[in-house]
Design a protein around this motif. Structure first.
Motif, PDB file in Angstrom:
ATOM      1  N   ALA A  30       0.803  -1.229   0.000  1.00 14.53           N
ATOM      2  CA  ALA A  30       0.000   0.000   0.000  1.00 14.53           C
ATOM      3  C   ALA A  30       0.834   1.276   0.000  1.00 14.53           C
ATOM      4  CB  ALA A  30      -0.996   0.032   1.149  1.00 14.53           C
ATOM      5  N   ILE A  31       2.133   1.161  -0.198  1.00 16.44           N
ATOM      6  CA  ILE A  31       2.912   2.378  -0.426  1.00 16.44           C
ATOM      7  C   ILE A  31       2.472   2.965  -1.751  1.00 16.44           C
ATOM      8  CG2 ILE A  31       5.185   3.303  -1.024  1.00 16.44           C
ATOM      9  CD1 ILE A  31       6.424   1.465   1.002  1.00 16.44           C
ATOM     10  N   ASP A  32       2.099   4.246  -1.775  1.00 17.59           N
ATOM     11  CA  ASP A  32       1.733   4.821  -3.059  1.00 17.59           C
ATOM     12  C   ASP A  32       2.853   5.694  -3.599  1.00 17.59           C
ATOM     13  OD1 ASP A  32      -0.672   6.255  -1.028  1.00 17.59           O
ATOM     14  OD2 ASP A  32       1.035   7.438  -1.718  1.00 17.59           O
ATOM     15  N   THR A  33       2.941   6.928  -3.225  1.00 18.18           N
ATOM     16  CA  THR A  33       3.965   7.805  -3.784  1.00 18.18           C
ATOM     17  C   THR A  33       5.306   7.628  -3.072  1.00 18.18           C
ATOM     18  OG1 THR A  33       2.305   9.434  -4.419  1.00 18.18           O
ATOM     19  CG2 THR A  33       4.576  10.205  -4.233  1.00 18.18           C
ATOM     20  N   MET A  34       6.344   7.566  -3.866  1.00 14.16           N
ATOM     21  CA  MET A  34       7.713   7.599  -3.345  1.00 14.16           C
ATOM     22  C   MET A  34       8.392   8.822  -3.934  1.00 14.16           C
ATOM     23  SD  MET A  34       8.851   3.584  -3.363  1.00 14.16           S
ATOM     24  CE  MET A  34      10.236   3.853  -2.221  1.00 14.16           C
ATOM     25  N   GLY A  35       9.386   9.306  -3.230  1.00  6.94           N
ATOM     26  CA  GLY A  35      10.015  10.524  -3.729  1.00  6.94           C
ATOM     27  C   GLY A  35      11.376  10.779  -3.140  1.00  6.94           C
ATOM     28  N   TRP A  36      11.964  11.831  -3.604  1.00  7.72           N
ATOM     29  CA  TRP A  36      13.275  12.282  -3.138  1.00  7.72           C
ATOM     30  C   TRP A  36      13.201  13.770  -2.798  1.00  7.72           C
ATOM     31  CZ3 TRP A  36      17.437   9.177  -2.251  1.00  7.72           C
ATOM     32  CH2 TRP A  36      17.393   7.891  -2.779  1.00  7.72           C
ATOM     33  N   TYR A  37      13.768  14.107  -1.655  1.00  7.13           N
ATOM     34  CA  TYR A  37      13.945  15.487  -1.224  1.00  7.13           C
ATOM     35  C   TYR A  37      15.435  15.700  -0.992  1.00  7.13           C
ATOM     36  CZ  TYR A  37       8.934  16.176  -0.414  1.00  7.13           C
ATOM     37  OH  TYR A  37       7.571  16.317  -0.568  1.00  7.13           O
ATOM     38  N   ARG A  38      15.827  16.944  -0.885  1.00 11.37           N
ATOM     39  CA  ARG A  38      17.220  17.226  -0.565  1.00 11.37           C
ATOM     40  C   ARG A  38      17.308  18.456   0.321  1.00 11.37           C
ATOM     41  NH1 ARG A  38      19.519  19.220  -6.506  1.00 11.37           N
ATOM     42  NH2 ARG A  38      18.473  21.265  -6.554  1.00 11.37           N
ATOM     43  N   GLN A  39      18.391  18.509   1.071  1.00 13.89           N
ATOM     44  CA  GLN A  39      18.636  19.661   1.926  1.00 13.89           C
ATOM     45  C   GLN A  39      20.104  20.037   1.843  1.00 13.89           C
ATOM     46  OE1 GLN A  39      17.413  19.271   6.029  1.00 13.89           O
ATOM     47  NE2 GLN A  39      17.283  21.501   6.254  1.00 13.89           N
ATOM     48  N   ALA A  40      20.342  21.224   1.342  1.00  9.81           N
ATOM     49  CA  ALA A  40      21.699  21.743   1.254  1.00  9.81           C
ATOM     50  C   ALA A  40      22.035  22.486   2.543  1.00  9.81           C
ATOM     51  CB  ALA A  40      21.824  22.674   0.056  1.00  9.81           C
ATOM     52  N   PRO A  41      23.313  22.624   2.845  1.00  9.11           N
ATOM     53  CA  PRO A  41      23.707  23.335   4.071  1.00  9.11           C
ATOM     54  C   PRO A  41      23.113  24.735   4.123  1.00  9.11           C
ATOM     55  CG  PRO A  41      25.593  22.221   3.110  1.00  9.11           C
ATOM     56  CD  PRO A  41      24.477  22.098   2.112  1.00  9.11           C
TER      57      PRO A  41
END
Length: 115
Positions: A30-41
């Motif tokens: 039941a996992i639907d959306t997967m994604g990637w986020y990022r955080q720069a310093p």
């Protein structure tokens, strides 16, 4: 619970390519959306790309045309291929997965783009 483990980060030269991988485990049904986020310093976390259960994708303008997100529905692995990398792509990249409205996060993998 869903556990997410990212891999594939590292140091790459400007103009190079990298593929990040995210493996989901636990209650992966039941996992639907997967994604990637990022955080720069010194910056806030930002969306990079998402992919839904029917493979609809979205990309941040900053990576559009240079990145491709894919997923294996059976194994719940999501990959992010990034090309033509720039120093401003340097950040910690986090994988996410949504299941019944709850967002799960991985611990992140560092991507550094430098000559």
């Amino acid at each position: 619970q869903v556990q997410l483990v990212e891999s594939g980060g590292g140091l790459v030269q400007p103009g190079g390519s990298l593929t990040l991988s995210c493996a989901a485990s636990g209650n992966i049904a039941a996992i639907d959306t997967m994604g990637w986020y990022r955080q720069a310093p010194g910056k806030e976390r930002e969306l990079v790309a998402t992919i839904t259960s029917d493979d609809t994708t979205t990309y941040a303008d900053s990576v559009k045309g240079r990145s491709t997100i894919t997923r294996d529905h059976a194994s719940k692995v999501a990959n992010l291929q990034m090309n033509s990398l720039k120093p401003e792509d340097t950040a910690v990249y986090y994988c996410t997965a949504r299941r019944f409205g709850r967002i799960y996060w991985g611990r992140g993998t560092q991507v550094s783009v430098s000559a």
